[in-house]
Each structure stands twice: as C-alpha cells, then as structure tokens.
Motif scaffolding. Sequence first.
Motif, PDB file in Angstrom:
ATOM      1  N   HIS B 243       0.730  -1.269  -0.083  1.00 35.27           N
ATOM      2  CA  HIS B 243      -0.032  -0.021  -0.039  1.00 35.27           C
ATOM      3  C   HIS B 243       0.976   1.359  -0.133  1.00 35.27           C
ATOM      4  CE1 HIS B 243      -2.644   3.059   1.298  1.00 35.27           C
ATOM      5  NE2 HIS B 243      -3.982   2.319   1.270  1.00 35.27           N
ATOM      6  N   TYR B 247       2.172  11.415  -1.134  1.00 28.97           N
ATOM      7  CA  TYR B 247       1.825  12.833  -0.942  1.00 28.97           C
ATOM      8  C   TYR B 247       2.479  13.747  -1.989  1.00 28.97           C
ATOM      9  CZ  TYR B 247       0.590  10.753   3.427  1.00 28.97           C
ATOM     10  OH  TYR B 247      -0.215   9.976   4.488  1.00 28.97           O
ATOM     11  N   HIS B 279     -11.060   4.094  -1.337  1.00 24.74           N
ATOM     12  CA  HIS B 279      -9.634   3.568  -0.500  1.00 24.74           C
ATOM     13  C   HIS B 279      -9.485   2.392  -0.956  1.00 24.74           C
ATOM     14  CE1 HIS B 279     -11.811   6.755   1.964  1.00 24.74           C
ATOM     15  NE2 HIS B 279     -10.528   7.173   2.253  1.00 24.74           N
ATOM     16  N   PRO B 280      -8.543   2.045  -1.787  1.00 23.42           N
ATOM     17  CA  PRO B 280      -8.077   0.713  -2.227  1.00 23.42           C
ATOM     18  C   PRO B 280      -7.628  -0.138  -1.031  1.00 23.42           C
ATOM     19  CG  PRO B 280      -6.569   2.145  -3.075  1.00 23.42           C
ATOM     20  CD  PRO B 280      -7.760   2.943  -2.557  1.00 23.42           C
ATOM     21  N   GLU B 281      -8.041  -1.481  -0.982  1.00 25.03           N
ATOM     22  CA  GLU B 281      -7.498  -2.497  -0.012  1.00 25.03           C
ATOM     23  C   GLU B 281      -6.461  -3.307  -0.711  1.00 25.03           C
ATOM     24  OE1 GLU B 281     -10.685  -4.288   2.273  1.00 25.03           O
ATOM     25  OE2 GLU B 281     -11.923  -3.573   0.741  1.00 25.03           O
TER      26      GLU B 281
ATOM     27  N   LYS C 202      -5.403  -0.777   4.142  1.00 27.05           N
ATOM     28  CA  LYS C 202      -6.017   0.267   3.448  1.00 27.05           C
ATOM     29  C   LYS C 202      -5.974   1.373   4.251  1.00 27.05           C
ATOM     30  CE  LYS C 202     -10.594  -0.520   5.327  1.00 27.05           C
ATOM     31  NZ  LYS C 202     -12.187  -0.466   4.945  1.00 27.05           N
ATOM     32  N   ALA C 203      -6.019   2.564   3.676  1.00 24.50           N
ATOM     33  CA  ALA C 203      -6.398   3.784   4.296  1.00 24.50           C
ATOM     34  C   ALA C 203      -7.759   4.052   4.594  1.00 24.50           C
ATOM     35  CB  ALA C 203      -5.794   4.987   3.334  1.00 24.50           C
ATOM     36  N   TYR C 204      -8.227   4.621   5.236  1.00 23.75           N
ATOM     37  CA  TYR C 204      -9.750   5.105   5.446  1.00 23.75           C
ATOM     38  C   TYR C 204      -9.904   6.741   5.938  1.00 23.75           C
ATOM     39  CZ  TYR C 204      -9.011   4.258  10.545  1.00 23.75           C
ATOM     40  OH  TYR C 204      -8.748   4.430  11.913  1.00 23.75           O
ATOM     41  N   VAL C 206      -9.635   9.531   4.198  1.00 24.88           N
ATOM     42  CA  VAL C 206      -8.753  10.339   3.904  1.00 24.88           C
ATOM     43  C   VAL C 206      -9.224  11.794   3.782  1.00 24.88           C
ATOM     44  CG1 VAL C 206      -7.068  11.113   1.927  1.00 24.88           C
ATOM     45  CG2 VAL C 206      -7.514   8.648   2.698  1.00 24.88           C
ATOM     46  N   VAL C 232      -3.695  10.960   7.229  1.00 22.03           N
ATOM     47  CA  VAL C 232      -4.398   9.791   6.784  1.00 22.03           C
ATOM     48  C   VAL C 232      -4.143   8.490   7.604  1.00 22.03           C
ATOM     49  CG1 VAL C 232      -4.147   8.251   4.640  1.00 22.03           C
ATOM     50  CG2 VAL C 232      -3.725  10.817   4.582  1.00 22.03           C
ATOM     51  N   HIS C 234      -4.714   4.658   8.736  1.00 18.50           N
ATOM     52  CA  HIS C 234      -4.820   3.290   7.747  1.00 18.50           C
ATOM     53  C   HIS C 234      -5.148   2.078   8.867  1.00 18.50           C
ATOM     54  CE1 HIS C 234      -2.085   5.825   5.621  1.00 18.50           C
ATOM     55  NE2 HIS C 234      -2.095   5.132   4.667  1.00 18.50           N
TER      56      HIS C 234
END
Lengths: 344, 344, 344, 344
Positions: B243, B247, B279-281, C202-204, C206, C232, C234
């Motif tokens: 992942h 930025y 939000h891709p996993e 995963k991020a969440y 954002v 951010v 995760h």
Amino acid sequence: MIKVGIVGGTGYTGVELLRLLAQHPEAHVEVITSRSEEGMRVPDMYPNLRGHYDDLAFSVPDVGRLGACDVVFFATPHGVAHSLAGELLATGTRIIDLSADFRLRDADEWSKWYGQAHGAPDLLDQAVYGLPEVNRDAIRQARLIAVPGCYPTATQLGLIPLLEAGLADTSTLIADCKSGVSGAGRGASVGSLLGESSESMKAYTVTGHRHLPEIRQGLQLAAKGPVGLTFVPHLTPMIRGIHATLYATVKDRSVDLQNLFSERYANEPFVDVLPKGSHPETRSVRGSNMCRIAVHRPQDGDLVVVLSVIDNLVKGASGQAVQNMNIALGLEETLGLAHPALMP
Amino acid sequence: MIKVGIVGGTGYTGVELLRLLAQHPEAHVEVITSRSEEGMRVPDMYPNLRGHYDDLAFSVPDVGRLGACDVVFFATPHGVAHSLAGELLATGTRIIDLSADFRLRDADEWSKWYGQAHGAPDLLDQAVYGLPEVNRDAIRQARLIAVPGCYPTATQLGLIPLLEAGLADTSTLIADCKSGVSGAGRGASVGSLLGESSESMKAYTVTGHRHLPEIRQGLQLAAKGPVGLTFVPHLTPMIRGIHATLYATVKDRSVDLQNLFSERYANEPFVDVLPKGSHPETRSVRGSNMCRIAVHRPQDGDLVVVLSVIDNLVKGASGQAVQNMNIALGLEETLGLAHPALMP
Amino acid sequence: MIKVGIVGGTGYTGVELLRLLAQHPEAHVEVITSRSEEGMRVPDMYPNLRGHYDDLAFSVPDVGRLGACDVVFFATPHGVAHSLAGELLATGTRIIDLSADFRLRDADEWSKWYGQAHGAPDLLDQAVYGLPEVNRDAIRQARLIAVPGCYPTATQLGLIPLLEAGLADTSTLIADCKSGVSGAGRGASVGSLLGESSESMKAYTVTGHRHLPEIRQGLQLAAKGPVGLTFVPHLTPMIRGIHATLYATVKDRSVDLQNLFSERYANEPFVDVLPKGSHPETRSVRGSNMCRIAVHRPQDGDLVVVLSVIDNLVKGASGQAVQNMNIALGLEETLGLAHPALMP
Amino acid sequence: MIKVGIVGGTGYTGVELLRLLAQHPEAHVEVITSRSEEGMRVPDMYPNLRGHYDDLAFSVPDVGRLGACDVVFFATPHGVAHSLAGELLATGTRIIDLSADFRLRDADEWSKWYGQAHGAPDLLDQAVYGLPEVNRDAIRQARLIAVPGCYPTATQLGLIPLLEAGLADTSTLIADCKSGVSGAGRGASVGSLLGESSESMKAYTVTGHRHLPEIRQGLQLAAKGPVGLTFVPHLTPMIRGIHATLYATVKDRSVDLQNLFSERYANEPFVDVLPKGSHPETRSVRGSNMCRIAVHRPQDGDLVVVLSVIDNLVKGASGQAVQNMNIALGLEETLGLAHPALMP
C-alpha cells in the motif's frame, strides 16, 4: 456458453463463485440476486471483481429469469432453497445448492438440527449429495445437487477409504477440525472480529455442530452401517482453510494404508494423496479446489491419523459447486478449476 | 508454445512465476535452476504446484539449456544476472530480470546502493525498464528487460500522472509505503519470523532503501527534471501486498485529478483508477496483476494524497515479468494474468 | 484505596481499564455500568478477568453510586459523557472521560465533526486535555479530564518537540498513521471481521477523520499558531498498536534533533526516545503505557521523519486514563503502569 | 531480594523470564549469559525491556557469578544444563531448568528422543518435575527443578483428573494440540517465517514429537500404570498459545465430570475450571500464567473431550518457572504472576 444464475450472491461463497466462474471458459453469469443489495453493481461490492462483472448488478430473485438459466446456484442461508427449489426445478433448470437444505436425507433429522420444519421434504428423493468422489454417476443425472459442507468434505474424503475397506472400528471415530474464520460467513458478529479471533484458538459447539449429522450420514454410507463419531470444530486465526485431523482405530495393522489411499483416489483430479510421512498445510490448497491428504499410523500402533486439508470456500463450497456443475453439464470436470493454490 | 527458463526458482518470486505460468496457455517451463536444490522436483519444494510441474526438477544453471529457451527469467539475488546475462544474450534468447541488476541506468549509482561493482555496465544500453505503462514500445523490442521493484511499481504508477502533467511540486514528494513480509524474501531471518513480525508494524531503512534511487529515476523521467523524494518503507503484518500512500503538493487546485488519472490509465489493462472517494485495499489485488489507485485532495487543500495498491509478488514482481514477456513476444498482454484477485 | 467507577465498561477501552486497574495497588473498581449487560458478571464477559473481578457485575448507571466514587471513568461512545458529566461533577467526584466529548475546546467544531449538538458546552471551561506531557500541572487540579484519542496521542508526542522549538514549517505537516483494528472498537461490523481486515492494508477517511481537529488543536497550541495538517489513517492487520509516521520540513538543518527530543522527554516516564537510527516497533509497547519515538532526517535533507508508536488501548486510551488518575489524585504517576510490554 | 541468574537469555523463554521478573517484587536479575551476545545490553536486544534492565548486559557463563545467585534459570537448548548443572549445584544454588534436560526420569529414553547421550544421569535422582499441581511438596525441597514443556503442561493438567480418578480407558488417549509459532523458538528458520506459517495450519511430527515421552511419563504416574497416548501437535498461525483438545473414553458415564475437575483444582491458583459448556480461548490466558480448562462429554457418550489452554511461554515455560521459584524459595506462589491476560 452456459447460462448461470446465482441466488444470494453477497456472502463469501457468492463472491467465491464469481471469482471461479470468471475463470471458467464455458460459463457466463446472467443473473445474481440479493434482496438487500438490489441494484448494486457486483464490482461495487467486491472490488477484486472490477473489470470482470462490470455489467452485472444484484437483482431481486425472479423465477422467470432464474429459470432461463442452465444452472442456478444457491449461496443462501438455510431455508431459502427449500422455498424456491420446487418452483425453479419446474422450469427445467438445474439447481446446485451450497446451503444445507438438501444435504440430509432425513427431513426430521434436518428439522432437529436446524430448528425449523423442513421446507421441501418432497424434493429429497431427487436431491443428490454432491461429493463427486463418491457420487459422480448420480451427479451426472442430477437436477438438484446438495453441495457438501466444508467440514463434511474434508472429513469424509479423509475417512472413507478406511470405511469402504472395512478397516476402521466405526464406533470410535474422531474428527478434530480446524477452520479459518471465513467459514463463519460475512455477517457482522463480534466473535469474528479480527480483534476477537486473531491471535487465538478455540473450539466451539463441542456439544454438537450442525455438520455432525451430515458427516455421520456420509460415513455411514461408506461403512454400510452405523458410525460413532465425535466431531470437534475449532476456530483458527486465518481467513481460509480447513485442517481435519482424523482418528480411527484400525482392525488390521498389516494393511498398507498409503497404498489404500493412493489407489482410492488414483483417478480423482481434486484429491491428492501426499507421500508417506507428509503433513499437508492448508496454504497448499488456498484458493484451489484440491484436497490434500496424508495418512499416518504413529508408533506403528492401532490408531490411524489422517490429515486432510481443503480451502473451505473452494473444495468446501464454491469450487466443489463448480465441479458439480461441470459434471452435471457434461463438461470436463476440471474446467475453470485447474489453477494452482496461492502460496505464499 | 513458448519455451521458458527460470534462473533461481526457489524464492517467492520463483514460485510465483511458476504459479502464473501454470495458468498461461502459451508458455511452458523447460528449465528451472537452483544450485542448492539441484535434483529436487519442483512440487516437492512447493506443494501447491503438485500436479502442475511433476516432471520439472531444479538443475544447475547451464547456458546451453537456458539459451535454448525463448525467454529466461532471473529470479535471483542481485549480482547473478550481471554475471550470466552477457553470455546468455549471445545465444539469442531474451532475458527478463526480476532482480535489481539492470534497473538503474547509472552503474555508479548502482554500485553505491548495492555495495559492489556493477558486473555488466556494457549491457545497460540495451536494458529496458519493464514498466509497461511507461515503456511499452521499448519493451516490444527489448532483449533484456529489468522488471521494476515492488515499491517502485506502486509508487511510480501513483505519481506519474501528476508528474507527466507537470502538476506537482517535484521537490517535496513523499512515498509512505507499507509492504507485506513476503517482500523480504524466503530466506530465514529472525526479523521475518511470525513471532517477530506478526501483530506489529514498523518502518525500516528510513535513512535510505535500495528502491529509493530506482523510484527517483522513474519519477525524474516522468517529471523531466530533478525530483526530491522521501521514501519510508514499513513492514506490515501480512504476507502479500503493498500500500503506497503518496503525498504531493499541487501547483494548481483547479485540475480535475480524478479525470487526469482516469484518462492516463484508460487503456491500461492492469491499472484501475477507483471512483472518487475510494480507499483501495491490498486484498483487492491479492494474487492478481492489478494496480488499483485512488486520488484524494483532503480538505480541498494543496496536498494530493494518492493511494496505490499492488500485490508485491505479482504486479510488483512475477506478474509484471509475465506481462513483459507477453509484450516482448507479441502475445496478448493479459494472457495468463486475467484472473481476479483472491478475496477474502 | 481509591474508589473507582466505570461508565460503559463493555468495550475494548473498558476491559483494558479493568486489566490495568487489576494491577493497580491503590485502586478498587466499585461500580461498572452497562445498560445492555445489566446483571452480567464482569468475568463472564471477559474470561481473562476471571479471578480478578468475580464479585463485580454490570449495573445500570446510577449517579448516586457513581458519585460515591473518587473517580469515574467514561468508556462510552461520544455523547454519553455530555449527558451525565454535569450531574456527576456536582457530587464532587472526578471524571476521566475516554470519549471525545470534551477533547475539543470549541463546541461548534465538535458539533461539526460529530454531527450533533454539543451536549455540555458549559463544562468546556473546566475540562482539561489529559496529555500529561503537556498538561501535567492542569491535570493535577482537574475535576474533568478529557483523555486524548489514540492517533492524537501518538502524533502530538511525535511532533510537539519540533513545534515547541519553532523548528518546523507548520503549514505542511503530515501524519501518516497506521492502527490496529481494536481502534475501531468491539462493535460488530463487517469491515472489522478477520475475514475482511486480515491480510490487507487500507487507508480510510482520507477526506477527514474525527481525530483531525483534535490533533490540529494540540499542534496549534504547541506551535502557538495555525497549523496545516494532513492526516491519513490506515487500518493495519493487527489487534493493537499505532505507528505514526510524521513528516515535517525543518527550517534549520543545524539543530541536533536527537538531542532536542531526548531533552524534551528526559523526565517523562512514558515517552522513550530511541537511539539515533532506530525504528520503533508497535510490539515493543504492546500492553504497556510507553510511547517510543525515533527521529530521522533522511539523506540530511529538510524533511524530518518522526516515528512514534503506542498501544492504542493503553497510552492511546485506558493507560493514559490511569496515568491521569494517578496525577489527579496525587499518586505516583507510574503506579499500576510500570510493567513491560508483551513481546513476542 | 532474591538474586537470580539466567543462563541463555536470548530466546523467547529468556525474554519472557525477564518480562515476568521485572514485575516480581522480590527478585532481581544479577546475571544473564549469552556467548553469542556477550556485552550487549539487554534492552538493546529487547526494546520492550527499555527502562527495566538498563544496566544488565549479557555475559559469558561463569560458575562463580552464577553460583552466587539464589537461583539460576536455564533457558537453553537441550544439553547445556546437563553440562553445567553438576558444577553449579555444588555451589549451593538452586537450578530451575526450562529445557528438556531433566524432564525424563529415564536417561536411555532421553537419549533415544534427543539423539545424544544423557549428559548428567547421576543428577536425575535429585531432579524434581516442576508441575506444581502434582509435585508441590517435592518442589519445596528441590535443588534441581525440571520445568515441564508447553504441550506436556496443557495436556497433563487436562487429563490427570480423569486418570487419578481411574476413570479413563488409559489405552486410547489422544492429545490433539495446537500451538502458536513462538513454541518453535526465536531461531531463524524458513518454516517459521510469517510468509510461510501465517494464514495456514498444519500438523507436524505426527510420527513422534519429543514431548510425547514426557507427557506419557506424567500420565502414567497419574494413572499408576501404562498409558497409550497419541499426540499430534499442530502449528497455528498465532504467536502465543496452546490449545490442547484431549480425548479419553470414560469407563463410567455417571460421574459428574464438572465436579471432578472443579474439586481437583479447587485450591490451584493457576488452574481455572470453566463453567459447564465453556470453550476456553487461548487469548484468555495470553501473557498470564493461567491454565483454563473445560470438560465436555458430547452427546452424552463415552468420549470425554477436555479443552485446555495455556500461554506456551508463561504457564508452558517461564511463568511456570517463576511459579516453581516462588514455591522453592518459600515465597507466595503467585508473586509476580497475578496480572490478568492481555485481551484483546
């Protein structure tokens, strides 16, 4: 191209069916139903399927549309197939039911374990138990196939060579089974949270799990007589996989067990008897339809230990369902199921 | 049928190549080498491959046998391809190198980061950096392809749309990357034990990771100028997946970033730009060759956050290698790589 | 012996309070409330506490019984402390609130992020933000303490040395944070299932997480001015732990950052500045109240990378709450919190 | 203050001893040895111990320094205690050996399973097997204590109530045990990599594990006669924990098993018999010295299923070692061991 319908496609066996059918050269999913997710596109629920089912959306179950399919899979909680199967079979389509609805031959036994009346006892006569390694011929003719449960698949494949050969004391069989948490389904429950089930191991329903009567039924058919079985399932901190550790006392120590198992499964495309002394890992079947088996007799005693591993979502559910489809529709049995397991 | 050779097939990228090539309809692995495991049958090392490579055994590297292949993959530690590539190219075969040996265009830079002299600087001119989304035409003609590293793949695919459009301040790029432990390889090391790396998260080599110059080189080509990059890799308690959280400060807030990314990758079979707000996993690409990307501009500020996920062993290594093979040999680019990710 | 009450003890911060207080030589839990689990004995819900709280059962919140305690912890969803705090403070007891109810000094800001009116704006004046490393003196006098959130604790402790020293460009701060899933609480949710969140990253949120205004508020106090922060979070496949990777541009490269951090925290019992070049692991603080920090300036550039790890349930919640209790009641600050982390 | 020495402190049982002794009010570690890490400070190897052992460094084993301790723990591979114990006992100190060196009473049996000659058969007479629930009185007088292995502890505690009561058919006992990977130690090995052992389950050494003779010896003492035992260990994808699932056929169905177990362990501080119908989780003992046990008789048959869980590094190793120390030195048995398990 075979037209496929799926009833209840939002759970783990549903998405696994979609994953496998995406690789199947002869099948096309025409309909997928979900009451709760009506209108949602499949890849919006399952991002791994983006690019594969971009035009497929969940719809409310409709017997007309489902009946126009060559085969309809049920990936539903128990009870649903009971209520729809009769009407659907009347359209001429085939049903491959991944739920427990038609696995037990005795409607009363079913009612006892599932806590509700059996909804379609009249269909039991035509239901075929979809374990190809035992029932391949019947599956070829079947209109209604009951796909075995995950624990029952791993356990039966591990024990039937002994039982068919009349080699085991049938009164003291033990199945100590370990399953990944996907076996509990995709429903929100505290016990299946990563925070609760990771980094831990526990047994559950030692008193009696619903798969017990199904396993016993299969073992009794193989043994041609009553069977005493203790079945202890365990929740294991992993997503996929079942490891069945099976214990049976043999009546005759002189039999070459390695040979017995190898011959029993010599022509089976999805049962792999490992070399003597092996210990199968569940990851060696992750994502694949294989069952890998090793047989031991520790310290040359009477007790046989069979180790049998499957992916609970593939050979233990959706892969075996596709295997049944291939057989029932006269396709090559391994079609769409020949890829290796994902390891590591 | 394409004849494939693999040098150094005992590690994770090796077994992953074998897994993917087993599903490839046009490729056949003729030779696989390993000095340490000479004579061992492939399925004896990798039980997931039982039934697929039952006649294939590891052999000592032999230029004659390798040179008879249409393409030879190197899945070796750095330095090995340096020493064999020249002789092997002379046989007329193609080389697809998964190691770092030919990724950096500057031999001195390579020596600095890898702590040894570059073993084949004369071959650098013909080496093509195998990132199809950037270099597809060159790959078509290439005899020597350097497959990008895992972090570099995820990071470059996430940042190049911004850089090519001249939209980012190139002096302050940050790549905060999280990788599963398979990225560290299959070698026995205390730090990669489950007991050490599970249930924990840590950064490593903040001072400078070997993938830093490779990423910077790629970003500079996209930006057509120097780039200031801070790259912080983290070890994540999972087997597969990267992942990348990226930025960049944008110079112009009015640009529609969602559109920019969608258009840049509109024709790319293995880059999937997710809908706005996604939000891709990493699990959505597990076992697959896809890179999934989402782009955000939090609180409508100057800072763009790009989320880019790949499977480090597939798009980050062996899958991308096969993609390169397909391109270089004039096959359909997605051949053998079209299966969905394994989820759950 | 200090009499302790706990409101809402069924979640993860509740059980963690109980675990820590069981080791505390001066505290005794008199009351623990839960509307849904009224009457259940604590060890029946949390088997790890069998033998510790065998006589304690959940009861319905009662201001009289709670008010008789020396201190009352709130381990509740947001909004609950708002509704009970006023009445309870009137009894003379102290409140240590682990929820977000009194963390933001601005009631309107709170309403904006939490989507409901602030329920006790009149109490904000007396609420003290319970970050001992910043507010120790105020905590000593406090009747109402707002325990910082998990992300805010790790992030503030990592950045404030730079901000207090006026060393960072305050307009471009980045907090890339990775949290174990226990941060999402013990509520049943599909996304936190092991089958969904294990083996994946995963991020969440954002776009904007509720901890953003809290972190910003703290950083602004340290910086004595406005702060531009991108945060951010995760979701990481582990139970406990937060790893904050913090990025700040320094205005002056000549400052000895290692020294700056070491001196700032020289007398702090629960902040450990690691030797230069270190990479803290979250497991090094698992179950403990420590925050471990390392500070890097990669390639001797302008960008500082601070690595800050805590256990989200201890220093990020219940441990910090107990630390606040010790301070507020005049006990030794480390009482009940001195045990090492559990590793491996 | 008790002076403690530790021989071989770099492995998992070593760091766990240090963790537990850091919480022990009466013990102080004076010496810790390691040939390979001589001179390294303990917290430099184990960052969780920073702040606890800042002045302690690994040193080369020295009988003089060790002999000056009140008690010396051996946390070494097998064979080491054999070679040092005699000389060390001569100094008058006590030895608590966590290795297998003095667990088996029969030197020949030991040699057979460990593949080397027994190095100190003359000391076997004075060696006491340190299972307090069986041997407390002997431990009080012991100078040389052999701490039971992890599997043997979980298995014996689960089966001895049945055997002591003469209730079980001793010829057909089965122990199906699942262990976290920390049981394999901290040595670098491919099989224990997260990439190899996570997301998978497997049995190992079904043919015969070294703990088999130790378990059998203990069960035979309880049964006062020969015992037929099948022991199948499994590697489980978690760090800590053993779950023993034990099967025994009872001769008399009328006995109240719940009562039998509760009474047997009524006065044991570290054995917790759960209420009827329970399923203990390994996480309920993580980091603690408790053994939690549930007893079932499924479908009211002859087969008893006992579920017994411990933390393999605590009650299965270092915690039990400290428990032995407390007993042997006349301290309160629970000193330093009373903290609850870490859950979640």
